[in-house]
Design a protein around this motif. Sequence first.
Motif, PDB file in Angstrom:
ATOM      1  N   SER A  54      32.024  29.865   7.067  1.00 17.57           N
ATOM      2  CA  SER A  54      32.213  29.255   5.751  1.00 17.57           C
ATOM      3  C   SER A  54      31.905  30.238   4.625  1.00 17.57           C
ATOM      4  O   SER A  54      31.846  31.444   4.821  1.00 17.57           O
ATOM      5  CB  SER A  54      31.300  28.035   5.643  1.00 17.57           C
ATOM      6  OG  SER A  54      29.948  28.464   5.658  1.00 17.57           O
ATOM      7  N   SER A  55      31.659  29.679   3.437  1.00 13.27           N
ATOM      8  CA  SER A  55      31.365  30.506   2.266  1.00 13.27           C
ATOM      9  C   SER A  55      30.096  31.332   2.432  1.00 13.27           C
ATOM     10  O   SER A  55      29.935  32.366   1.785  1.00 13.27           O
ATOM     11  CB  SER A  55      31.233  29.619   1.018  1.00 13.27           C
ATOM     12  OG  SER A  55      30.267  28.600   1.216  1.00 13.27           O
ATOM     13  N   HIS A  56      29.174  30.906   3.282  1.00 13.97           N
ATOM     14  CA  HIS A  56      27.935  31.665   3.487  1.00 13.97           C
ATOM     15  C   HIS A  56      28.214  33.053   4.051  1.00 13.97           C
ATOM     16  O   HIS A  56      27.576  34.024   3.663  1.00 13.97           O
ATOM     17  CB  HIS A  56      26.993  30.897   4.414  1.00 13.97           C
ATOM     18  CG  HIS A  56      26.385  29.700   3.770  1.00 13.97           C
ATOM     19  ND1 HIS A  56      25.586  28.812   4.441  1.00 13.97           N
ATOM     20  CD2 HIS A  56      26.455  29.229   2.497  1.00 13.97           C
ATOM     21  CE1 HIS A  56      25.184  27.850   3.619  1.00 13.97           C
ATOM     22  NE2 HIS A  56      25.714  28.086   2.427  1.00 13.97           N
ATOM     23  N   VAL A  76      35.725  29.672   2.166  1.00 14.23           N
ATOM     24  CA  VAL A  76      35.007  28.527   1.616  1.00 14.23           C
ATOM     25  C   VAL A  76      35.343  27.265   2.409  1.00 14.23           C
ATOM     26  O   VAL A  76      36.515  26.948   2.626  1.00 14.23           O
ATOM     27  CB  VAL A  76      35.379  28.321   0.128  1.00 14.23           C
ATOM     28  CG1 VAL A  76      34.694  27.089  -0.433  1.00 14.23           C
ATOM     29  CG2 VAL A  76      35.026  29.566  -0.680  1.00 14.23           C
ATOM     30  N   SER A  77      34.305  26.566   2.882  1.00 11.95           N
ATOM     31  CA  SER A  77      34.440  25.305   3.615  1.00 11.95           C
ATOM     32  C   SER A  77      35.205  25.435   4.931  1.00 11.95           C
ATOM     33  O   SER A  77      35.685  24.435   5.475  1.00 11.95           O
ATOM     34  CB  SER A  77      35.123  24.230   2.745  1.00 11.95           C
ATOM     35  OG  SER A  77      34.339  23.944   1.615  1.00 11.95           O
ATOM     36  N   GLY A 177      34.248  37.937  -0.057  1.00 10.26           N
ATOM     37  CA  GLY A 177      34.388  37.250  -1.339  1.00 10.26           C
ATOM     38  C   GLY A 177      33.649  37.980  -2.445  1.00 10.26           C
ATOM     39  O   GLY A 177      32.439  38.194  -2.336  1.00 10.26           O
ATOM     40  N   THR A 178      34.330  38.333  -3.502  1.00 11.69           N
ATOM     41  CA  THR A 178      33.767  39.184  -4.561  1.00 11.69           C
ATOM     42  C   THR A 178      33.317  38.423  -5.809  1.00 11.69           C
ATOM     43  O   THR A 178      32.799  39.027  -6.744  1.00 11.69           O
ATOM     44  CB  THR A 178      34.794  40.244  -4.984  1.00 11.69           C
ATOM     45  OG1 THR A 178      35.990  39.583  -5.451  1.00 11.69           O
ATOM     46  CG2 THR A 178      35.166  41.150  -3.815  1.00 11.69           C
ATOM     47  N   ALA A 284      21.464  28.479  -4.720  1.00 19.00           N
ATOM     48  CA  ALA A 284      20.385  28.293  -3.747  1.00 19.00           C
ATOM     49  C   ALA A 284      20.803  28.473  -2.300  1.00 19.00           C
ATOM     50  O   ALA A 284      19.946  28.679  -1.432  1.00 19.00           O
ATOM     51  CB  ALA A 284      19.755  26.917  -3.934  1.00 19.00           C
ATOM     52  N   ASP A 285      22.113  28.419  -1.989  1.00 25.24           N
ATOM     53  CA  ASP A 285      22.516  28.619  -0.592  1.00 25.24           C
ATOM     54  C   ASP A 285      23.573  29.702  -0.414  1.00 25.24           C
ATOM     55  O   ASP A 285      24.146  29.839   0.668  1.00 25.24           O
ATOM     56  CB  ASP A 285      22.974  27.304   0.041  1.00 25.24           C
ATOM     57  CG  ASP A 285      24.307  26.797  -0.493  1.00 25.24           C
ATOM     58  OD1 ASP A 285      24.440  26.670  -1.732  1.00 25.24           O
ATOM     59  OD2 ASP A 285      25.203  26.513   0.318  1.00 25.24           O
ATOM     60  N   HIS A 286      23.811  30.513  -1.462  1.00 21.32           N
ATOM     61  CA  HIS A 286      24.748  31.639  -1.343  1.00 21.32           C
ATOM     62  C   HIS A 286      24.118  32.919  -1.901  1.00 21.32           C
ATOM     63  O   HIS A 286      23.505  32.885  -2.975  1.00 21.32           O
ATOM     64  CB  HIS A 286      26.044  31.373  -2.114  1.00 21.32           C
ATOM     65  CG  HIS A 286      26.866  30.259  -1.550  1.00 21.32           C
ATOM     66  ND1 HIS A 286      26.782  28.969  -2.017  1.00 21.32           N
ATOM     67  CD2 HIS A 286      27.789  30.241  -0.548  1.00 21.32           C
ATOM     68  CE1 HIS A 286      27.629  28.201  -1.342  1.00 21.32           C
ATOM     69  NE2 HIS A 286      28.239  28.946  -0.443  1.00 21.32           N
ATOM     70  N   LEU A 287      24.316  34.002  -1.203  1.00 23.76           N
ATOM     71  CA  LEU A 287      23.875  35.297  -1.701  1.00 23.76           C
ATOM     72  C   LEU A 287      24.816  35.794  -2.787  1.00 23.76           C
ATOM     73  O   LEU A 287      26.013  35.494  -2.767  1.00 23.76           O
ATOM     74  CB  LEU A 287      23.841  36.310  -0.550  1.00 23.76           C
ATOM     75  CG  LEU A 287      22.845  35.996   0.581  1.00 23.76           C
ATOM     76  CD1 LEU A 287      23.124  36.886   1.782  1.00 23.76           C
ATOM     77  CD2 LEU A 287      21.413  36.177   0.110  1.00 23.76           C
ATOM     78  N   ASP A 288      24.292  36.562  -3.730  1.00 20.20           N
ATOM     79  CA  ASP A 288      25.162  37.228  -4.698  1.00 20.20           C
ATOM     80  C   ASP A 288      25.588  38.574  -4.117  1.00 20.20           C
ATOM     81  O   ASP A 288      25.294  38.889  -2.957  1.00 20.20           O
ATOM     82  CB  ASP A 288      24.481  37.360  -6.060  1.00 20.20           C
ATOM     83  CG  ASP A 288      23.228  38.230  -6.033  1.00 20.20           C
ATOM     84  OD1 ASP A 288      23.041  39.019  -5.073  1.00 20.20           O
ATOM     85  OD2 ASP A 288      22.416  38.150  -6.978  1.00 20.20           O
TER      86      ASP A 288
END
Length: 324
Positions: A54-56, A76-77, A177-178, A284-288
């Motif tokens: 997923s997006s993570h 994503v998803s 993902g950028t 809160a649940d994705h890294l930059d």
Amino acid sequence: MKKFIIKVMLFILPIVVIAVVMEELLRKIPNDYQYKCSYLDKNSDNIDVLVLGSSHSYYGINPALMKNKTFNAAYVSQPLFYDWQIIKKYDRHWHHLKVIVLPIDYFSLYGKLEHSAESWRVKDYNIYYGISTGNSTYNYNYNSEMLTNKLRLNMGRIKSMYFNHENNLLCSKFGWGTEYTFNKRRDLMSSGKLAAKRHFFTDMNDFNENVGILKIIVNYAMNHHIKVLLYTSPAYKTYVQSLNKQHLGKTINVVKALREKYNNVFYYNWLNNKEFLAADFFDADHLDNLGAQKFTQEIDSLLFNIEKLPDNKVLPAMVSVPVQ
């Protein structure tokens, strides 16, 4: 009556023509699904490490920073069903594939894309990957750009592409993902609670189906001498503290059982890893992008250790980190 029918047809015809033209224009707008499918069509024979999920993982693992030839096919998803469909689509082309990297997070074994608020994404796999939905109930929207999105949004996309000449691709050359950059960071307090609530599912039919798909992926990898690195993604404390512990524990127990049963499965839990600070997260649940650099380096180091070993049940460092 005949004249009335002719008038109705003359009224409808321009609408149909406009709809067909718009559908064609929308399908020609470059997008990440189309790009990733095209990349795999050309390069799946040469990939060493395949990132799914997923997006993570889409935002969290940057293949450009890895030693092995890696491609990020996550999105994503993206649920396990479509992870498996992507693997299966290129079944005869994984000649160099050594490792599949796949996040198993709080929500991964619960829910299906067709049952979610983002069910509109199903059409992207149908149209651009040529992968049909796993839903037994056919939905015409799953094969149409026009029918999936609101007219205003579709018009905006056409304007962006054909009039403003804007780039619509949101991923890097190797699928990372950028968009989630540190300068766009969201509030870590509110986003944690909202994400945890959004990720809570209770459908046990979906849970059992997803566990079955995960086992299929692991078995496929074992039969093709491919190692599988399963991991639970790092998250900020406001997300972790809002999770249903029983829900999370059930997921982690499934992964532990797979690790014990299959010699090609490795698992690491970064959920509570203290190395990842507030500055590493987009929300809160994705890294930059900076957190992704940090996480990618950890993944790359782990893969280096995995590759040196024969099939093993567990590396010494691969232990679960309990939720506080």
